[in-house]
Design a protein around this motif. Structure first.
Motif, PDB file in Angstrom:
ATOM      1  N   THR A 111       9.530   9.919   5.486  1.00  0.00           N
ATOM      2  CA  THR A 111       8.604  10.095   6.606  1.00  0.00           C
ATOM      3  C   THR A 111       7.490   9.055   6.573  1.00  0.00           C
ATOM      4  OG1 THR A 111       9.061  12.457   6.519  1.00  0.00           O
ATOM      5  CG2 THR A 111       7.152  11.755   7.782  1.00  0.00           C
ATOM      6  N   ALA A 112       6.885   8.854   5.401  1.00  0.00           N
ATOM      7  CA  ALA A 112       5.811   7.864   5.290  1.00  0.00           C
ATOM      8  C   ALA A 112       6.312   6.456   5.583  1.00  0.00           C
ATOM      9  CB  ALA A 112       5.193   7.932   3.894  1.00  0.00           C
ATOM     10  N   GLY A 123       1.437   7.938   5.734  1.00  0.00           N
ATOM     11  CA  GLY A 123       1.748   6.736   6.501  1.00  0.00           C
ATOM     12  C   GLY A 123       0.666   6.381   7.499  1.00  0.00           C
ATOM     13  N   LEU A 124       0.085   7.383   8.155  1.00  0.00           N
ATOM     14  CA  LEU A 124      -0.968   7.127   9.140  1.00  0.00           C
ATOM     15  C   LEU A 124      -2.231   6.582   8.477  1.00  0.00           C
ATOM     16  CD1 LEU A 124      -1.676   7.282  12.113  1.00  0.00           C
ATOM     17  CD2 LEU A 124      -2.423   9.644  11.759  1.00  0.00           C
ATOM     18  N   LEU A 125      -2.534   7.028   7.275  1.00  0.00           N
ATOM     19  CA  LEU A 125      -3.693   6.495   6.556  1.00  0.00           C
ATOM     20  C   LEU A 125      -3.541   5.004   6.269  1.00  0.00           C
ATOM     21  CD1 LEU A 125      -4.518   9.322   3.968  1.00  0.00           C
ATOM     22  CD2 LEU A 125      -5.911   8.590   5.912  1.00  0.00           C
ATOM     23  N   ILE A 126      -2.337   4.574   5.947  1.00  0.00           N
ATOM     24  CA  ILE A 126      -2.103   3.151   5.673  1.00  0.00           C
ATOM     25  C   ILE A 126      -2.281   2.317   6.937  1.00  0.00           C
ATOM     26  CG2 ILE A 126      -0.336   1.492   4.977  1.00  0.00           C
ATOM     27  CD1 ILE A 126       0.766   3.660   3.107  1.00  0.00           C
ATOM     28  N   ALA A 135       2.431   6.775  -6.319  1.00  0.00           N
ATOM     29  CA  ALA A 135       1.538   7.438  -7.282  1.00  0.00           C
ATOM     30  C   ALA A 135       1.448   8.938  -7.006  1.00  0.00           C
ATOM     31  CB  ALA A 135       0.159   6.791  -7.220  1.00  0.00           C
ATOM     32  N   ALA A 136       1.384   9.323  -5.727  1.00  0.00           N
ATOM     33  CA  ALA A 136       1.311  10.758  -5.403  1.00  0.00           C
ATOM     34  C   ALA A 136       2.608  11.474  -5.764  1.00  0.00           C
ATOM     35  CB  ALA A 136       1.005  10.933  -3.917  1.00  0.00           C
ATOM     36  N   LEU A 188       0.827  -1.208   0.000  1.00  0.00           N
ATOM     37  CA  LEU A 188       0.000   0.000   0.000  1.00  0.00           C
ATOM     38  C   LEU A 188       0.864   1.262   0.000  1.00  0.00           C
ATOM     39  CD1 LEU A 188      -2.786  -1.020   2.539  1.00  0.00           C
ATOM     40  CD2 LEU A 188      -2.985  -0.855   0.055  1.00  0.00           C
ATOM     41  N   LEU A 189       1.970   1.217   0.732  1.00  0.00           N
ATOM     42  CA  LEU A 189       2.866   2.378   0.776  1.00  0.00           C
ATOM     43  C   LEU A 189       3.454   2.674  -0.593  1.00  0.00           C
ATOM     44  CD1 LEU A 189       4.465   4.463   2.520  1.00  0.00           C
ATOM     45  CD2 LEU A 189       6.208   2.689   2.798  1.00  0.00           C
ATOM     46  N   ASN A 190       3.922   1.645  -1.288  1.00  0.00           N
ATOM     47  CA  ASN A 190       4.529   1.867  -2.603  1.00  0.00           C
ATOM     48  C   ASN A 190       3.503   2.376  -3.614  1.00  0.00           C
ATOM     49  OD1 ASN A 190       7.071   1.009  -1.763  1.00  0.00           O
ATOM     50  ND2 ASN A 190       6.638  -1.131  -2.219  1.00  0.00           N
TER      51      ASN A 190
END
Length: 343
Positions: A165-166, A221-224, A132-133, A125-127
């Motif tokens: 950071t993420a 990162g917090l959303l993931i 993409a962003a 999910l992070l990648n």
């Protein structure tokens, strides 16, 4: 009176290192509660607000330029060496290896693949989302800025949001997510938050990211982490499939590799005693050779061979000379004067 020794802290640590006999039934799997949904919604709103503030070149962009002109790495040069090493805690490769080693031990100890699968899902999910962003908005960093006061968007960069950071939020936060007790989850959550905060500020200190990049990286990162409970059914099904595949492989190996048969001892050849040759008791007895020894073939002379029954009979005294009718044995009567005269 029997007394039991009090367990020291070292004994408790070694007890924790031992493997549990079976998978614990009390594993705490986080649920998508109302509190978590509210946090997810507020973090998503914060994420959108940061992006919008950068797009319209608001006060946040002006703050980015002010921090860049301040040059923190020149204001406090004595901590530059420490920050160079500390920022490694946000790099994806080293942190993923360290966290995977810890979660791999947890998987082995608890007989479950859930820790490793949860790490894999979070990194995927992070990648996807952060990558993409980054490439979708294409913002340039402070060292490559082209125009003072601009937001530097869609110029081919890849720093918005901050990947360091993420990644620090996700990789260290997954340890808190996989904690087995609420108390451990609280402590690990605080530790991962401080680590991610330090990594983000380190990138600002070094001048590799804008301050808004770091803010968006924390939110990403917090959303993931907040969305991981939605993927728990997928993790459970994947674990069942992998464990079932492992069991089938083990059964296949057991069928294709039969147990070795026990070694058989060579059967002993019975010993046959042949009658003495010629009726003599002191004649040698011939015993057959055991079948375990290799026998050399016998080579016979060329020519016709007769059977034992056609051969010359053996004399009682054991001599194989043919008998002579005109020869008189020694010591027999009737020899007459011939016995006295000897040559």
């Amino acid at each position: 009176m029997r007394t039991e020794r009090n367990l020291t802290r070292l004994d408790r640590v070694f007890a924790r290192l031992d493997r549990e006999p079976e998978r614990p039934a009390h594993l705490d799997v986080p649920k998508m509660s109302r509190h978590r949904i509210a946090l997810f919604a507020s973090t998503l709103a914060f994420y959108v607000a940061i992006v919008w503030a950068v797009l319209i070149t608001s006060w946040l962009v002006r703050l980015d330029w002010q921090v860049m002109f301040f040059r923190p790495y020149q204001q406090w040069p004595e901590i530059h060496a420490f920050v160079d090493y500390y920022v490694v805690l946000g790099q994806r490769g080293p942190t993923a290896v360290m966290v995977a080693a810890w979660l791999g031990w947890r998987s082995w100890r608890q007989h479950t693949l859930r820790p490793l699968l949860a790490l894999g899902v979070s990194l995927l999910l992070l990648n996807v989302t952060v990558g993409a962003a980054k490439y979708g908005m294409g913002r340039l960093g402070p060292h490559y800025a082209t125009e003072i006061g601009s937001n530097e968007m869609w110029l081919g960069g890849d720093i918005f949001p901050s990947g360091h950071t993420a990644n620090a939020v996700v990789t260290w936060g997954i340890l808190a997510y996989m904690a087995s007790t609420p108390r451990a989850r609280r402590w690990l959550s605080a530790l991962s938050a401080v680590t991610a905060l330090g990594v983000g500020m380190s990138t600002v200190y070094l001048g590799t990211h804008w301050l808004s990049d770091v803010l968006l990286g924390w939110a990403a990162g917090l959303l993931i982490l907040l969305a991981l409970p939605w993927f728990e059914p997928l993790i459970t099904r994947s674990e069942a499939v992998l464990l079932g595949l492992r069991d089938r492989v083990r059964e296949g190996r057991g069928r294709t590799e039969p147990a070795p048969a026990p070694a058989q001892q060579p059967a002993a050849t019975p010993v046959v005693l042949l009658p003495p040759v010629g009726g003599r008791k002191d004649a040698p007895v011939c015993e057959p050779v055991s079948s375990s020894r290799p026998r050399t073939p016998a080579y016979l002379a060329p020519g016709p061979h007769t059977t034992r029954g056609e051969r010359t009979p053996v004399a009682p005294a054991g001599s194989r000379r043919p008998p002579h009718s005109d020869r008189v044995l020694r010591g027999t009567a009737g020899s007459g004067s011939n016995s006295a005269a000897r040559p």
